[in-house]
Motif scaffolding. Structure first.
Motif, short mmCIF file in Angstrom:
data_model
loop_
_atom_site.label_atom_id
_atom_site.label_comp_id
_atom_site.label_asym_id
_atom_site.label_seq_id
_atom_site.Cartn_x
_atom_site.Cartn_y
_atom_site.Cartn_z
N HIS A 11 28.71 -46.75 12.07
CA HIS A 11 28.36 -47.38 10.84
C HIS A 11 28.05 -46.69 9.61
CE1 HIS A 11 28.43 -51.31 13.05
NE2 HIS A 11 27.71 -50.69 13.96
N ASP A 12 28.30 -45.12 10.02
CA ASP A 12 28.15 -44.09 9.07
C ASP A 12 29.08 -44.00 7.90
OD1 ASP A 12 26.65 -42.11 7.50
OD2 ASP A 12 27.52 -40.56 9.12
N THR A 13 28.88 -44.38 7.00
CA THR A 13 29.78 -44.21 5.77
C THR A 13 29.77 -42.88 4.81
OG1 THR A 13 28.57 -45.69 4.24
CG2 THR A 13 30.28 -47.02 5.62
N HIS A 14 28.51 -42.37 5.13
CA HIS A 14 28.36 -41.23 4.19
C HIS A 14 29.84 -40.23 4.69
CE1 HIS A 14 26.45 -37.86 2.22
NE2 HIS A 14 26.21 -37.42 3.12
N ARG A 15 30.27 -39.70 3.71
CA ARG A 15 31.19 -38.45 4.25
C ARG A 15 30.96 -37.24 3.21
NH1 ARG A 15 35.76 -40.57 6.87
NH2 ARG A 15 35.64 -42.65 6.92
N THR A 16 30.90 -36.09 3.74
CA THR A 16 30.74 -35.16 3.10
C THR A 16 32.11 -34.24 2.85
OG1 THR A 16 28.72 -34.49 4.15
CG2 THR A 16 29.80 -32.59 3.26
N PRO A 17 32.14 -34.18 1.45
CA PRO A 17 33.51 -33.55 1.15
C PRO A 17 33.75 -32.18 1.76
CG PRO A 17 32.23 -33.50 -0.84
CD PRO A 17 31.47 -34.32 0.37
N GLY A 18 35.05 -31.90 2.04
CA GLY A 18 35.21 -30.45 2.58
C GLY A 18 36.56 -29.93 2.00
N GLY A 19 36.53 -28.68 2.18
CA GLY A 19 37.95 -27.81 1.76
C GLY A 19 38.06 -28.20 0.19
N ALA A 21 38.40 -31.02 -1.63
CA ALA A 21 37.80 -31.87 -2.56
C ALA A 21 36.36 -31.40 -2.82
CB ALA A 21 37.28 -33.35 -1.73
N ARG A 22 35.97 -30.47 -1.78
CA ARG A 22 34.57 -29.91 -2.28
C ARG A 22 34.75 -29.02 -3.32
NH1 ARG A 22 29.28 -28.84 -0.52
NH2 ARG A 22 28.70 -26.64 -0.53
N LEU A 23 35.64 -28.02 -3.06
CA LEU A 23 36.20 -26.99 -4.17
C LEU A 23 36.53 -27.57 -5.57
CD1 LEU A 23 36.58 -23.94 -5.04
CD2 LEU A 23 39.09 -24.49 -4.40
N PHE A 24 37.29 -28.74 -5.56
CA PHE A 24 37.40 -29.31 -6.95
C PHE A 24 35.90 -29.89 -7.48
CE2 PHE A 24 38.29 -33.34 -9.19
CZ PHE A 24 38.96 -32.83 -10.37
N ALA A 25 35.06 -30.48 -6.63
CA ALA A 25 33.92 -30.79 -7.19
C ALA A 25 33.08 -29.54 -7.97
CB ALA A 25 33.25 -31.77 -6.13
N LEU A 26 33.13 -28.66 -6.94
CA LEU A 26 32.25 -27.61 -7.45
C LEU A 26 32.85 -26.77 -8.94
CD1 LEU A 26 31.61 -25.84 -3.91
CD2 LEU A 26 29.80 -27.10 -5.48
N VAL A 27 34.01 -26.82 -9.08
CA VAL A 27 34.97 -26.18 -10.02
C VAL A 27 34.66 -27.30 -11.16
CG1 VAL A 27 36.92 -25.37 -10.96
CG2 VAL A 27 35.81 -24.66 -8.70
#
Length: 94
Positions: A11-19, A21-27
């Motif tokens: 039931h956990d819908t929280h996803r941590t972006p990785g790779g 997607a994370r780099l795109f968000a950080l940049v």
């Protein structure tokens, strides 16, 4: 047979972006903010109707000039953020 252990909550819908997607968000997010500030500062001093490109006046409308300027600032800030992220990844662990 050994039963597979599933530690994930179904039931956990929280996803941590990785790779990527994370780099795109950080940049993209910090570079977007920097581009917005650069756009405000640049066009508060420079009139878009008075810009020249290669000795010729720019023939775009003011809205098009603002848009092109924003995406140009965003590209430069994004390249800077991406370079910083790449260099930070290459730092040796302490």
């Amino acid at each position: 047979m050994a039963e597979a252990i599933n530690d994930e909550d179904p039931h956990d819908t929280h996803r941590t972006p990785g790779g990527a997607a994370r780099l795109f968000a950080l940049v993209s997010w910090p570079s977007f903010l920097v581009a917005a500030v650069a756009e405000l500062v640049f066009f508060s001093v420079i009139n878009p109707q008075e810009l020249y490109l290669l000795g010729e006046p720019v023939g775009f409308s003011p809205v098009a000039t603002y848009s092109i300027g924003f995406f140009g600032f965003w590209a430069v800030a994004g390249a800077s953020s991406l370079l910083t992220a790449w260099l930070a990844e290459k730092l040796p662990a302490r």
